[in-house]
Design a protein around this motif. Structure first.
Motif, PDB file in Angstrom:
ATOM      1  N   MET A   1       0.833  -1.207   0.000  1.00  7.95           N
ATOM      2  CA  MET A   1       0.000   0.000   0.000  1.00  7.95           C
ATOM      3  C   MET A   1       0.867   1.257   0.000  1.00  7.95           C
ATOM      4  N   MET A   2       1.945   1.242   0.774  1.00  2.65           N
ATOM      5  CA  MET A   2       2.830   2.409   0.820  1.00  2.65           C
ATOM      6  C   MET A   2       3.520   2.637  -0.525  1.00  2.65           C
ATOM      7  N   VAL A   3       3.932   1.558  -1.176  1.00  2.00           N
ATOM      8  CA  VAL A   3       4.550   1.673  -2.508  1.00  2.00           C
ATOM      9  C   VAL A   3       3.543   2.268  -3.482  1.00  2.00           C
ATOM     10  N   GLU A   4       2.299   1.799  -3.407  1.00  3.55           N
ATOM     11  CA  GLU A   4       1.251   2.320  -4.288  1.00  3.55           C
ATOM     12  C   GLU A   4       0.947   3.786  -4.011  1.00  3.55           C
ATOM     13  N   GLU A   5       1.180   4.233  -2.773  1.00  2.00           N
ATOM     14  CA  GLU A   5       0.986   5.642  -2.422  1.00  2.00           C
ATOM     15  C   GLU A   5       2.150   6.504  -2.904  1.00  2.00           C
ATOM     16  N   GLY A   6       3.226   5.857  -3.388  1.00  2.00           N
ATOM     17  CA  GLY A   6       4.373   6.593  -3.892  1.00  2.00           C
ATOM     18  C   GLY A   6       5.502   6.747  -2.897  1.00  2.00           C
TER      19      GLY A   6
END
Length: 86
Positions: A47-52
């Motif tokens: 999720m954090m990776v997807e948030e950038g």
């Protein structure tokens, strides 16, 4: 304790964050169910990776904090349920 590997082709920092978080939690004795911990950390870091997010230390610290919070709340609910049955 077996070591479960996480990999995210989009972000090497995500993979490093998972390793940092897993190592910290394993050394502190917080991992009781390896599969549950693996899934929890992988979901949070993904999720954090997807948030950038790109900072591996920040991701690892956040995942550790969320896992510890999860354990505290899960244990409280489990104890409460056991107490009502007794």
């Amino acid at each position: 304790m077996a070591h479960i590997i996480f990999s995210d082709y989009r972000s090497p920092a995500g993979e490093q964050a998972y390793e940092i978080a897993w190592d910290f939690l394993a050394r502190s004795g917080a991992i009781h169910d390896e599969f549950e911990a693996c899934v929890f950390l992988a979901q949070r870091i993904t999720m954090m990776v997807e948030e950038g997010q790109e900072n591996r230390i920040r991701m690892a610290n956040r995942a550790i904090s969320e896992y510890q919070y999860h354990l505290e709340n899960f244990c409280k609910r489990a104890r409460g349920a056991a107490a009502t049955r007794a």
